[in-house]
Enzyme design. Structure first.
Site, mmCIF file in Angstrom:
data_model
loop_
_atom_site.group_PDB
_atom_site.id
_atom_site.type_symbol
_atom_site.label_atom_id
_atom_site.label_comp_id
_atom_site.label_asym_id
_atom_site.label_seq_id
_atom_site.Cartn_x
_atom_site.Cartn_y
_atom_site.Cartn_z
ATOM 1 N N TYR A 19 69.933 -29.688 82.038
ATOM 2 C CA TYR A 19 68.511 -29.552 82.380
ATOM 3 C C TYR A 19 68.276 -29.453 83.888
ATOM 4 C CZ TYR A 19 68.317 -31.570 77.663
ATOM 5 O OH TYR A 19 68.499 -31.837 76.339
ATOM 6 N N TYR A 147 60.889 -33.188 69.136
ATOM 7 C CA TYR A 147 62.160 -32.749 69.731
ATOM 8 C C TYR A 147 63.277 -33.083 68.741
ATOM 9 C CZ TYR A 147 66.326 -32.404 72.547
ATOM 10 O OH TYR A 147 67.570 -32.059 72.979
ATOM 11 N N ASP A 241 64.155 -37.805 61.428
ATOM 12 C CA ASP A 241 65.070 -37.747 62.561
ATOM 13 C C ASP A 241 64.958 -39.075 63.305
ATOM 14 O OD1 ASP A 241 66.388 -37.376 64.914
ATOM 15 O OD2 ASP A 241 65.563 -35.385 65.336
ATOM 16 N N LYS A 270 72.589 -41.021 68.919
ATOM 17 C CA LYS A 270 72.294 -41.814 70.118
ATOM 18 C C LYS A 270 72.923 -43.226 70.099
ATOM 19 C CE LYS A 270 69.232 -39.124 72.548
ATOM 20 N NZ LYS A 270 68.432 -38.102 71.830
HETATM 21 C C1 LIG Z 1 68.486 -36.708 71.434
HETATM 22 C C2 LIG Z 1 67.874 -36.281 70.164
HETATM 23 C C3 LIG Z 1 68.429 -35.241 69.395
HETATM 24 C C4 LIG Z 1 69.621 -34.450 69.847
HETATM 25 O O1 LIG Z 1 70.752 -35.253 69.990
HETATM 26 P P1 LIG Z 1 71.986 -34.732 70.886
HETATM 27 O O2 LIG Z 1 73.033 -35.767 70.674
HETATM 28 O O3 LIG Z 1 71.483 -34.672 72.293
HETATM 29 O O4 LIG Z 1 72.361 -33.399 70.373
HETATM 30 C C5 LIG Z 1 67.804 -34.921 68.209
HETATM 31 N N1 LIG Z 1 66.712 -35.585 67.780
HETATM 32 C C6 LIG Z 1 66.168 -36.581 68.486
HETATM 33 C C7 LIG Z 1 64.966 -37.291 67.953
HETATM 34 C C8 LIG Z 1 66.715 -36.963 69.704
HETATM 35 O O5 LIG Z 1 66.150 -37.949 70.419
#
Ligand SMILES: *Cc1c(COP(=O)(O)O)cnc(C)c1O
Length: 421
Positions: A19, A147, A241, A270
Site C-alpha cells: 500500500y 473489506y 468474514d 489474522k
Molecule cells: C485482513 C482481512 C482480509 C484479508 O486477509 P489477508 O491475510 O490480508 O489476505 C479479509 N477479510 C478481512 C475482514 C480482513 O480484515
C-alpha cells in the site's frame, strides 16, 4: 546502536512495500525484536505497538508458550503436504476450531492468508449451487464499507469506491454491493434484492459487527441478525468474514456470538496464530459440506494451497488457543475496552474530530481529514506505533498490553490529534 542497519539500505532499492507510493515513501522503521506490546527498534528505542501487526498479535509478541510450541514442532516436522498425508497439528487444530464454533460449523479448510480463505468460501458457495444442479447462482452480495481481501475475487466484494480497489472497476466481477440494513429503507432494499435476484445469488458475505479495513465502522448485532435472517429466508449461503473480528477482538471469542447466529461458512485468519505465522481457515457447515459428497470426483472442492495447514503455523495456532483457554484474555479485552473509552473520550469535540468510537479492543478516532505520513511520524516521536488509514486514527493493541502502556497509547492518540487539529 546502529540507527540505519546495513541490510535496510542494501534492501531498500529492491523491496516493494504494501500500500505504498514508492516514489515518495520514506524508509520504514527497522525493528530488531519485539516482546509483549512493544517493538524494539534498531536504534535502541522501543515503541508501544497500537496496531498489533495488523490486528494479529493477540497474546503479545514472542509469547513463550507459542515460541516453545513452534520450536518443538520445528525440531520434529516443520512442514509436510496435506495432499494424502496428515500431521497432528493440523488435525488437532481442525477439531479444536470446530469445537469452538457453533456446532454445525464442522469442516475446516486451511489456507495461508485471509484473502484466500475468502476466495475458498466464495468457491464453496458457488460450487454448492453447481453441485445442487443450479448453475446460474454465481453472484455475491456484499456491503458498502466492507473489506475482504486484495485478490481479484475478494476485491470485487470490497467497497467499490473506498475499498482501495476502485482502479480495477471494469476488470473485477460485478457483484451486488449494498448498504447494511441499519434502518427500514436499507432493510427493505436488502430484502428486495435478495428475493428478486434469488436465482442468481450464491452467497451473502459480511464482516460481523466491525467492518475493519473499510474504515473501522461498527454495527449492532441486530443489524447483523437482519442480514442473516434475510439470507436465510431466501436460501442463500451466509458467509461471515471473521478474519478481523475472530479471536476476541470485539469482546467475545467470535463476533457471531453477540448476534447469536450460525452462518453457513466462517472465514478466520489474522489472529489465528496469535500473530506468529501466516494461516487462515474457511470453516463450512454440514449443509455446505454435504453438497460436495458424491460418487462424482468432479464435485470435490478443487483447491489446495501448497503450504496448506503448515505444521509450524498450526502449532502456533494450537498454542494460541491454549492461551485463550488458560489466560483471562476475554476479561482483558473488557478492561481494554473500558480504558479505550475513557482514554479516547477527550478527543471528542476537538477540532477536526468527527467521531470517537470503541468496540472491544478497537479504539477509533475519525477525523475530517488527515496527513497520514505526518501523523505516523508524530506518533513515533511520542513513542507509539499507530498507522492511520483513510481518515481514521485507530488502535487495536495486543490484549496483554499493560495499563501503563495503554494509557500512554491513548494519551498519545489524543495529543497527536489535538496538535494536528
Ligand atoms: C485482513 C482481512 C482480509 C484479508 O486477509 P489477508 O491475510 O490480508 O489476505 C479479509 N477479510 C478481512 C475482514 C480482513 O480484515
Amino acid at each position: 546502536m546502529n540507527n540505519n542497519p546495513e541490510w535496510l539500505s542494501a534492501g531498500w532499492p529492491h523491496i516493494w512495500l504494501p500500500y505504498a507510493q514508492m516514489k515518495t515513501a520514506s524508509q520504514p522503521i527497522p525493528v530488531v525484536g519485539a516482546h509483549g506490546a512493544r517493538l524494539k527498534l534498531a536504534d535502541g528505542r522501543e515503541l508501544i505497538d497500537g496496531v498489533a501487526s495488523w490486528w494479529t498479535v493477540a497474546h503479545g509478541y514472542n509469547h513463550p508458550h507459542i515460541r516453545k510450541t513452534v520450536a518443538k514442532q520445528l525440531e520434529t516436522l516443520p512442514h509436510v503436504m496435506l495432499g494424502g498425508l496428515a500431521h497432528e497439528q493440523a488435525f488437532t487444530l481442525a477439531k479444536r476450531l470446530a469445537d469452538m464454533l457453533p456446532r454445525d460449523l464442522s469442516r475446516v479448510f486451511f489456507s495461508d492468508s485471509g484473502s484466500v480463505a475468502v476466495e475458498v468460501a466464495l468457491k464453496m458457495a458457488i460450487q454448492y449451487w453447481i453441485n445442487k444442479g443450479e448453475r446460474g447462482r454465481t453472484k455475491i452480495v456484499a456491503f458498502r464499507h466492507g473489506y475482504h481481501g486484495d485478490t481479484f475475487a475478494t476485491m470485487a466484494i470490497c467497497d467499490p469506491d473506498e475499498g482501495m480497489h476502485s482502479l480495477f472497476k471494469g476488470v473485477l466481477a460485478e457483484q451486488l454491493i449494498v448498504d447494511l440494513p441499519r434502518d427500514t429503507a436499507t432493510t427493505r432494499a436488502l430484502d428486495t434484492l435478495l428475493e428478486r435476484e434469488r436465482r442468481s445469488i450464491a452467497a451473502v458475505i459480511v464482516e460481523p459487527l466491525v467492518q475493519g479495513a473499510g474504515g473501522m465502522k461498527f454495527h449492532e448485532p441486530e443489524v447483523l441478525a437482519r442480514v442473516a435472517e434475510s439470507a436465510r429466508r431466501n436460501g442463500h449461503i451466509f458467509i461471515l468474514d471473521e478474519i478481523f473480528t475472530g479471536f476476541g477482538r470485539t469482546g467475545t471469542m467470535f463476533a457471531l456470538e453477540q448476534a447469536d447466529l450460525i452462518p453457513d461458512i466462517v472465514c478466520l485468519g489474522k489472529a489465528l496464530t496469535g500473530g506468529t505465522a501466516p494461516l487462515a481457515a474457511t470453516v463450512a457447515s454440514e449443509r455446505v459440506f454435504d453438497a460436495f459428497l458424491s460418487d462424482d470426483p468432479a464435485r470435490a472442492l478443487m483447491h489446495g494451497p501448497t503450504f496448506m495447514g503448515n505444521a509450524l503455523a498450526c502449532a502456533a495456532a494450537n498454542a494460541s488457543l491454549d492461551l485463550f483457554e488458560r489466560e483471562p484474555r476475554i476479561r482483558e479485552i473488557k478492561r481494554i475496552e473500558a480504558r479505550l473509552r475513557s482514554g479516547l473520550e477527550p478527543a471528542r469535540g476537538l477540532p477536526g474530530v468527527r467521531d470517537v468510537r470503541v468496540k472491544g479492543a478497537i479504539g477509533v478516532i475519525e477525523l475530517d481529514n488527515l496527513d497520514r505520513d505526518g501523523l505516523r511520524r508524530r506518533f513515533v516521536e511520542e513513542g507509539v506505533w499507530i498507522r492511520p488509514f483513510g481518515n481514521i486514527v485507530y488502535t487495536t493493541p495486543p490484549f496483554v498490553i499493560s495499563e501503563e502502556d495503554l494509557t500512554s497509547l491513548t494519551a498519545a492518540m489524543v495529543k497527536v490529534v489535538q496538535d494536528a487539529g
